[in-house]
Design a protein around this motif. Sequence first.
Motif, PDB file in Angstrom:
ATOM      1  N   UNK A   1       0.838  -1.200   0.000  1.00 14.33           N
ATOM      2  CA  UNK A   1       0.000   0.000   0.000  1.00 14.33           C
ATOM      3  C   UNK A   1       0.875   1.253   0.000  1.00 14.33           C
ATOM      4  N   UNK A   2       0.467   2.240  -0.806  1.00 12.03           N
ATOM      5  CA  UNK A   2       1.075   3.568  -0.726  1.00 12.03           C
ATOM      6  C   UNK A   2       0.188   4.387   0.186  1.00 12.03           C
ATOM      7  N   UNK A   3       0.627   4.550   1.429  1.00 12.75           N
ATOM      8  CA  UNK A   3      -0.205   5.191   2.447  1.00 12.75           C
ATOM      9  C   UNK A   3       0.682   6.111   3.286  1.00 12.75           C
ATOM     10  N   UNK A   4       1.031   7.287   2.754  1.00 11.07           N
ATOM     11  CA  UNK A   4       1.967   8.181   3.459  1.00 11.07           C
ATOM     12  C   UNK A   4       1.524   8.569   4.866  1.00 11.07           C
ATOM     13  N   UNK A   5       0.226   8.794   5.055  1.00 11.99           N
ATOM     14  CA  UNK A   5      -0.252   9.186   6.390  1.00 11.99           C
ATOM     15  C   UNK A   5      -0.077   8.052   7.389  1.00 11.99           C
ATOM     16  N   UNK A   6      -0.373   6.831   6.948  1.00 11.25           N
ATOM     17  CA  UNK A   6      -0.190   5.677   7.833  1.00 11.25           C
ATOM     18  C   UNK A   6       1.290   5.460   8.141  1.00 11.25           C
ATOM     19  N   UNK A   7       2.145   5.630   7.136  1.00  9.71           N
ATOM     20  CA  UNK A   7       3.581   5.481   7.339  1.00  9.71           C
ATOM     21  C   UNK A   7       4.083   6.504   8.356  1.00  9.71           C
ATOM     22  N   UNK A   8       3.645   7.740   8.226  1.00  5.36           N
ATOM     23  CA  UNK A   8       4.091   8.771   9.154  1.00  5.36           C
ATOM     24  C   UNK A   8       3.607   8.498  10.576  1.00  5.36           C
ATOM     25  N   UNK A   9       2.378   8.011  10.718  1.00  3.66           N
ATOM     26  CA  UNK A   9       1.868   7.677  12.052  1.00  3.66           C
ATOM     27  C   UNK A   9       2.728   6.605  12.698  1.00  3.66           C
ATOM     28  N   UNK A  10       3.134   5.627  11.914  1.00  2.00           N
ATOM     29  CA  UNK A  10       4.044   4.582  12.429  1.00  2.00           C
ATOM     30  C   UNK A  10       5.397   5.178  12.789  1.00  2.00           C
TER      31      UNK A  10
ATOM     32  N   UNK B   1      -1.502   1.954  19.170  1.00  2.15           N
ATOM     33  CA  UNK B   1      -1.138   0.690  19.823  1.00  2.15           C
ATOM     34  C   UNK B   1       0.089   0.986  20.688  1.00  2.15           C
ATOM     35  N   UNK B   2      -0.068   1.016  22.001  1.00  2.00           N
ATOM     36  CA  UNK B   2       0.979   1.532  22.884  1.00  2.00           C
ATOM     37  C   UNK B   2       2.354   0.908  22.715  1.00  2.00           C
ATOM     38  N   UNK B   3       2.448  -0.404  22.562  1.00  2.00           N
ATOM     39  CA  UNK B   3       3.763  -1.016  22.480  1.00  2.00           C
ATOM     40  C   UNK B   3       4.485  -0.597  21.201  1.00  2.00           C
ATOM     41  N   UNK B   4       3.739  -0.420  20.104  1.00  6.97           N
ATOM     42  CA  UNK B   4       4.323   0.062  18.852  1.00  6.97           C
ATOM     43  C   UNK B   4       4.799   1.500  19.023  1.00  6.97           C
TER      44      UNK B   4
ATOM     45  N   UNK C   1      11.311  -6.460  15.823  1.00  4.24           N
ATOM     46  CA  UNK C   1      10.493  -7.447  15.115  1.00  4.24           C
ATOM     47  C   UNK C   1       9.018  -7.058  15.132  1.00  4.24           C
ATOM     48  N   UNK C   2       8.562  -6.590  16.282  1.00  3.83           N
ATOM     49  CA  UNK C   2       7.156  -6.267  16.447  1.00  3.83           C
ATOM     50  C   UNK C   2       6.755  -5.074  15.587  1.00  3.83           C
ATOM     51  N   UNK C   3       7.551  -4.005  15.613  1.00  6.99           N
ATOM     52  CA  UNK C   3       7.219  -2.836  14.802  1.00  6.99           C
ATOM     53  C   UNK C   3       7.365  -3.124  13.311  1.00  6.99           C
ATOM     54  N   UNK C   4       8.328  -3.982  12.960  1.00  7.56           N
ATOM     55  CA  UNK C   4       8.505  -4.338  11.551  1.00  7.56           C
ATOM     56  C   UNK C   4       7.315  -5.136  11.034  1.00  7.56           C
ATOM     57  N   UNK C   5       6.833  -6.063  11.825  1.00  7.59           N
ATOM     58  CA  UNK C   5       5.656  -6.824  11.408  1.00  7.59           C
ATOM     59  C   UNK C   5       4.422  -5.936  11.318  1.00  7.59           C
ATOM     60  N   UNK C   6       4.297  -4.992  12.237  1.00  4.67           N
ATOM     61  CA  UNK C   6       3.140  -4.108  12.205  1.00  4.67           C
ATOM     62  C   UNK C   6       3.127  -3.298  10.910  1.00  4.67           C
ATOM     63  N   UNK C   7       4.293  -2.771  10.511  1.00  6.75           N
ATOM     64  CA  UNK C   7       4.336  -1.978   9.287  1.00  6.75           C
ATOM     65  C   UNK C   7       4.116  -2.828   8.047  1.00  6.75           C
TER      66      UNK C   7
ATOM     67  N   UNK D   1       1.578  -9.119  22.733  1.00  6.72           N
ATOM     68  CA  UNK D   1       3.005  -8.958  22.972  1.00  6.72           C
ATOM     69  C   UNK D   1       3.263  -7.954  24.094  1.00  6.72           C
ATOM     70  N   UNK D   2       2.469  -6.904  24.131  1.00 10.09           N
ATOM     71  CA  UNK D   2       2.615  -5.893  25.172  1.00 10.09           C
ATOM     72  C   UNK D   2       2.347  -6.482  26.554  1.00 10.09           C
ATOM     73  N   UNK D   3       1.262  -7.230  26.658  1.00 11.82           N
ATOM     74  CA  UNK D   3       0.914  -7.830  27.954  1.00 11.82           C
ATOM     75  C   UNK D   3       1.968  -8.853  28.385  1.00 11.82           C
ATOM     76  N   UNK D   4       2.509  -9.574  27.412  1.00 15.14           N
ATOM     77  CA  UNK D   4       3.452 -10.653  27.738  1.00 15.14           C
ATOM     78  C   UNK D   4       4.832 -10.117  28.113  1.00 15.14           C
ATOM     79  N   UNK D   5       5.328  -9.121  27.368  1.00 16.86           N
ATOM     80  CA  UNK D   5       6.722  -8.710  27.544  1.00 16.86           C
ATOM     81  C   UNK D   5       6.896  -7.396  28.311  1.00 16.86           C
TER      82      UNK D   5
END
Length: 490
Positions: A313-322, A329-332, A351-357, A410-414
């Motif tokens: 996806x080309x989603x500049x706004x979503x990319x910037x939010x990440x 999502x607090x852990x991200x 790993x977690x942030x990479x998978x989210x993106x 992942x947040x609750x676990x780690x």
Amino acid sequence: MRRQLLWLRSDLRVHDNTALAAAAQAGPVIACYLLSPGQWRAHDDSPNKVDFWLRNLQALRHDLARLNIPLLLREADTWGQASEVLLQLCQTLGIAAVRVNEEYGLHESRRDEAVKRRLAEAGVGFHSHLDQLFFAPGSLLTRGGTYFQVFSQFRKLCYQRLASALPACLPAPPAQAPLDVASDPVPEELPGFAPSAAQAREFWPAGEKAAGERLAGFAEDDLAHYHERRDRPDLDGTSQLSAYLAAGVLSPRQCLHAALANNRGEFESGGPGPVAWINELLWREFYKHILVGFPQVSRGRAFRAQTEALPWRHAPADLEAWQQGRTGFPIIDAAMRQLLATGWMHNRLRMLTAMFLSKNLLIDWREGERWFMRHLVDGDLAANNGGWQWSASTGTDAAPYFRLFNPLAQSRRFDPHGRFLRQWLPELAQLDGESLHEPSRLGLFGAPGYPAPMLDLAASRERVLEAFRNLPGAESAQASTASRRSEGDA
């Protein structure tokens, strides 16, 4: 004995420096370092990383001075200029040979070949030495004579070779007779490379002494519990040595010897903490070998060619939010803010942030790889690319496409007590329990001053699964990957 020029790159130390030791045995040594701001920009090297290099060069200048080795700085804006700059330096100083420690990657290899050819034309030698790896790429191959693509198989052969011939750590060479060459001053900062992470200098003190103390402290106090604490961002459970390894302020051999000294000299047996950390050193080695064996990854291509067809996806706004830690999502968000503030991110969170993106947002992993390199103080092409492609399921030994970390679980676990979240998300500091990990539970508007979740996790999961299922040959390729991971890969 004729003068030797030590061309420093990612090897900013005097102890256990293979090229330095060889140069000192061959003749009087002069060290040099090339400032290449144009090349660094082209490679997305972060200002935090460049600042770390400069600070370590300042420390190294003092260490070399105690050995009577002058340190010279020259500018070669891009690596295409390196051969002429080095040739001129060699002719001015009467250099017989240039000594380097090998670097890996397509551009690095081309640079060194060009320098070698140009120096040879002028009768100046060029010698490269194995230093930042245990094994030269191409020396560890499958029975079919190819580079390993599965880490567990690569690791097994590494263990066998290391157990039979453990590489030694070299001492610093003795001081040489003083030379009539004065060292150059190291600049405090370079234009366009002001560090962006406010806490990077505090978090990453420069010099071999600081690096050695951090290694010794980790090996003595934390290594035994590494396997238990390594995934907890709320604890100081990792070594935090990655920047020193990337810049060559520490060698992998020094790290290995420290681990073995605290594991009764054992590799696969002994304490699970040291074994887990040695495996991380070997992951680093694995990805360097991949750079050489599969040069397409240096060209920004996916290791698994069929995944180039994924409908990113080309989603500049979503990319910037990440990028800015505003996903809801607090852990991200906490992880991304840690990166912006310190130039570093905990490995579990990488790993977690990479998978989210790449999976939840279905945004091209290369956007994330580039963002990380532009901010990381420990940015390393091989490790960064390998980690991103593993998370995005586009790389060698990749996570099966159906593996997708749930950021709430992942947040609750780690971060079970929420200490990491509160540190980096002060707007959530007053929340407790489930509300801290998932503020949207508080109702329609969530927590004041904190964004609502930017997506539905279940829907985003189904979207990426469908994208992978529609790739040519997806079923057979992923079945093979799933089988390999079940063999016990790290």
